[in-house]
Design an enzyme around this catalytic site. Structure first.
Site, mmCIF file in Angstrom:
data_model
loop_
_atom_site.group_PDB
_atom_site.id
_atom_site.type_symbol
_atom_site.label_atom_id
_atom_site.label_comp_id
_atom_site.label_asym_id
_atom_site.label_seq_id
_atom_site.Cartn_x
_atom_site.Cartn_y
_atom_site.Cartn_z
ATOM 1 N N LYS A 83 30.985 -43.712 22.831
ATOM 2 C CA LYS A 83 30.140 -44.753 22.476
ATOM 3 C C LYS A 83 30.676 -45.276 21.026
ATOM 4 O O LYS A 83 30.800 -44.555 20.064
ATOM 5 C CB LYS A 83 28.447 -44.306 22.288
HETATM 6 C C1 E4P Z 1 20.808 -45.842 23.622
HETATM 7 O O1 E4P Z 1 22.088 -45.374 23.853
HETATM 8 C C2 E4P Z 1 20.524 -45.155 22.230
HETATM 9 O O2 E4P Z 1 20.605 -43.976 22.105
HETATM 10 C C3 E4P Z 1 18.912 -45.364 22.332
HETATM 11 O O3 E4P Z 1 18.080 -46.111 23.578
HETATM 12 C C4 E4P Z 1 18.136 -45.904 21.260
HETATM 13 O O4 E4P Z 1 16.871 -46.050 21.205
HETATM 14 P P1 E4P Z 1 15.708 -46.042 20.091
HETATM 15 O O5 E4P Z 1 15.988 -47.469 19.643
HETATM 16 O O6 E4P Z 1 14.488 -45.897 20.578
HETATM 17 O O7 E4P Z 1 16.163 -45.006 19.002
#
Ligand code: E4P
Length: 217
Positions: A83
């Site tokens: 990522k």
């Molecule tokens: C996705 O890859 C992220 O880790 C996640 O969906 C972030 O979500 P949040 O905005 O609720 O922290």
């Protein structure tokens, strides 16, 4: 629509995986913090449970350092998706890492133009953050729809991974728009099974069944 679990909670992932609800997992530094675990250890454990892509996030800011971190994370298991953030350096890292045949999830996407750049850089997944856009009174789901249109217009193969999902309504809307994947916390996935009329109906059936005085087993 594929379901990814947005969590580093091994037990919750395993429970959903046993039900066939898990096509992959996404983690991020905040979720690793919440787990209280070492990133390599917990990610390795998750990769052993889930056969689909498991996203592990780099924390460096420069492209070269992101690439080094990405390669190290990818060594954890074959199903790691690295990522990287949607920055110019993140796009450079994406291009290099995907050219090496690795899966890359470009995260923190908040605009259609960012998503277009990620696809050009060969991203495996693009993660538009729905909830965080909603949080600032913008329409996160509109972004997912825009990306769907743009990717379909040009046949980009980057998969749309609807992220920052906070509710069952987000799941429904993402599926209707045609997001390839939605990543959601375990609680949101469980909540999709709930309906007050299901509970009410079951209550009535059980009440009447009791009156029959019968047993099935
Ligand atoms: C996705 O890859 C992220 O880790 C996640 O969906 C972030 O979500 P949040 O905005 O609720 O922290």
């Amino acid at each position: 629509m594929k379901f990814f679990v947005d969590s580093a909670d091994v037990d919750a992932i395993a429970e959903l995986n046993d039900l066939g609800m898990v096509d992959g997992v996404t983690t991020n530094p905040s979720l690793i913090l919440k787990s209280g675990r070492d990133i390599v250890e917990v990610t390795r454990e998750i990769c052993a449970i889930v056969s689909g892509p498991v996203s592990a996030e780099v924390v460096a800011l420069g492209a070269d350092a992101m690439i080094a971190e990405g390669r190290k994370l990818a060594d954890i298991a074959e199903n790691i998706a690295i990522k990287v953030p949607l920055t110019w350096d993140g796009l450079k890292a994406c291009k290099t890492l995907t050219s090496e045949g690795r899966m890359v999830n470009v995260t923190l996407c908040f605009s259609a133009n960012q998503a277009l750049l990620a696809a050009k850089a060969g991203a495996t997944f693009i993660s538009p953050f729905i909830g965080r856009l909603d949080d600032i009174n913008l329409d996160g789901m509109e972004l997912v729809a825009d990306i769907r249109t743009i990717y379909d217009n040009y046949g980009f193969e980057t998969e749309i991974l609807a992220a920052s999902v906070r509710s069952v309504n987000h799941m429904r809307a993402a599926a209707l728009i045609g997001a390839d994947i939605a990543t959601a916390p375990p609680a949101v996935i469980r909540k999709m099974a709930e309906h007050p009329l299901t509970d009410k109906g079951l209550e009535g059936f059980l009440r009447d069944w009791k009156k029959t005085g019968q047993k099935i087993v």
